[in-house]
Write a protein that holds these residues in place. Sequence first.
Motif, PDB file in Angstrom:
ATOM      1  N   ASP A  24       0.837  -1.501  -0.486  1.00 14.94           N
ATOM      2  CA  ASP A  24       0.106   0.030  -0.046  1.00 14.94           C
ATOM      3  C   ASP A  24       0.782   1.519   0.107  1.00 14.94           C
ATOM      4  OD1 ASP A  24      -2.004   2.234   0.486  1.00 14.94           O
ATOM      5  OD2 ASP A  24      -2.397   1.227   2.504  1.00 14.94           O
ATOM      6  N   LYS A  41      -5.877  10.025  -6.669  1.00 15.50           N
ATOM      7  CA  LYS A  41      -6.226   9.209  -7.772  1.00 15.50           C
ATOM      8  C   LYS A  41      -5.806   7.612  -8.286  1.00 15.50           C
ATOM      9  CE  LYS A  41      -9.691   9.693 -12.050  1.00 15.50           C
ATOM     10  NZ  LYS A  41      -9.922  10.606 -12.960  1.00 15.50           N
ATOM     11  N   GLY A  42      -6.492   6.438  -8.482  1.00 15.86           N
ATOM     12  CA  GLY A  42      -5.556   6.227  -8.081  1.00 15.86           C
ATOM     13  C   GLY A  42      -4.116   4.957  -7.541  1.00 15.86           C
ATOM     14  N   GLY A  43      -3.927   5.909  -6.951  1.00 16.06           N
ATOM     15  CA  GLY A  43      -3.083   5.435  -5.732  1.00 16.06           C
ATOM     16  C   GLY A  43      -2.742   6.264  -5.049  1.00 16.06           C
ATOM     17  N   ARG A  45       0.079   9.738  -4.282  1.00 16.64           N
ATOM     18  CA  ARG A  45       1.292  11.220  -4.610  1.00 16.64           C
ATOM     19  C   ARG A  45       2.164  10.256  -3.494  1.00 16.64           C
ATOM     20  NH1 ARG A  45       1.698  16.250  -5.857  1.00 16.64           N
ATOM     21  NH2 ARG A  45       1.393  14.600  -8.037  1.00 16.64           N
ATOM     22  N   ASP A  65       3.240  10.115  -8.804  1.00 17.58           N
ATOM     23  CA  ASP A  65       2.532   9.352  -8.598  1.00 17.58           C
ATOM     24  C   ASP A  65       2.268   8.129  -8.905  1.00 17.58           C
ATOM     25  OD1 ASP A  65       0.549  11.985  -7.639  1.00 17.58           O
ATOM     26  OD2 ASP A  65       0.029  11.958  -9.814  1.00 17.58           O
ATOM     27  N   ARG A  67       0.938   3.929  -8.742  1.00 12.85           N
ATOM     28  CA  ARG A  67      -0.026   3.288  -8.244  1.00 12.85           C
ATOM     29  C   ARG A  67       0.343   1.518  -9.289  1.00 12.85           C
ATOM     30  NH1 ARG A  67      -2.049   1.547 -13.402  1.00 12.85           N
ATOM     31  NH2 ARG A  67      -1.296   3.300 -15.707  1.00 12.85           N
ATOM     32  N   ILE A  68      -0.369   0.594  -8.278  1.00 10.04           N
ATOM     33  CA  ILE A  68      -0.065  -0.482  -8.234  1.00 10.04           C
ATOM     34  C   ILE A  68      -0.951  -0.711  -9.781  1.00 10.04           C
ATOM     35  CG2 ILE A  68      -0.705  -2.954  -7.712  1.00 10.04           C
ATOM     36  CD1 ILE A  68      -0.149  -1.521  -4.571  1.00 10.04           C
ATOM     37  N   LEU A  79       4.985  -1.558  -9.875  1.00 11.20           N
ATOM     38  CA  LEU A  79       3.694  -0.083  -9.132  1.00 11.20           C
ATOM     39  C   LEU A  79       4.310   0.672 -11.357  1.00 11.20           C
ATOM     40  CD1 LEU A  79       6.056   0.970  -5.787  1.00 11.20           C
ATOM     41  CD2 LEU A  79       3.420  -0.047  -6.963  1.00 11.20           C
ATOM     42  N   HIS A  80       4.360   2.041 -11.470  1.00 11.47           N
ATOM     43  CA  HIS A  80       3.393   2.464 -12.292  1.00 11.47           C
ATOM     44  C   HIS A  80       3.985   3.724 -11.643  1.00 11.47           C
ATOM     45  CE1 HIS A  80       2.474   5.541 -15.217  1.00 11.47           C
ATOM     46  NE2 HIS A  80       2.756   4.661 -16.341  1.00 11.47           N
ATOM     47  N   TYR A  81       4.711   4.941 -12.422  1.00 13.60           N
ATOM     48  CA  TYR A  81       5.472   6.172 -11.622  1.00 13.60           C
ATOM     49  C   TYR A  81       5.494   7.227 -12.778  1.00 13.60           C
ATOM     50  CZ  TYR A  81       8.302   3.958  -7.973  1.00 13.60           C
ATOM     51  OH  TYR A  81       9.120   3.965  -6.827  1.00 13.60           O
TER      52      TYR A  81
END
Length: 180
Positions: A24, A41-43, A45, A65, A67-68, A79-81
């Motif tokens: 998380d 939003k979506g993950g 910061r 930002d 998101r998984i 993860l996406h950065y």
Amino acid sequence: MDIESWDSVFVRARRRDVHPVLRDPVTYGQWWPGVGSEPAKGGARLILSPPRLGARALLRRQPIDVRIVKDRTNLGIDLHYRGALEGAAEWFYLDEPTGITVHYLLRARVPDRGWRRTLADHRAVVRAALHELKDRFEGDRTPGAEPDAQLLDDQRAAIAEFEAGVEAWARRQAAEQAEG
């Protein structure tokens, strides 16, 4: 500039204990030195602040930002950065005889100007996270002491499950060859 980086640390712990801490990103700021985190939003910061003396740390902050993309339970997280780094990162775990090695892999694009400092700052913050994980799970353990019996039992069960899967695959291959 495209960059890649990899850092790791050995932790005398079980995957199933480490994975919930990393799954998380919103909670990273609660345990990860040099990182602030908040829902987005979506993950999440993340604000990464590399360890530096004086005001320079404020100049090198990296807002990202996160998101998984994929949560591979007890195996790792993709993860996406987006932000100071644009790309992907991955936490993954490899079993060792007395614990696991936690790996962090980064593949990202950063501005051409100052890319070395951006990468060095990011790696410094990641290494702080890896050492905090180690301290969190090994804090009361005497260096060189045997891991707990539960860890060794988990590893024996994982090895048995893996070997059973290999044997099942070999049986399927043999059956397909006999039919064909």
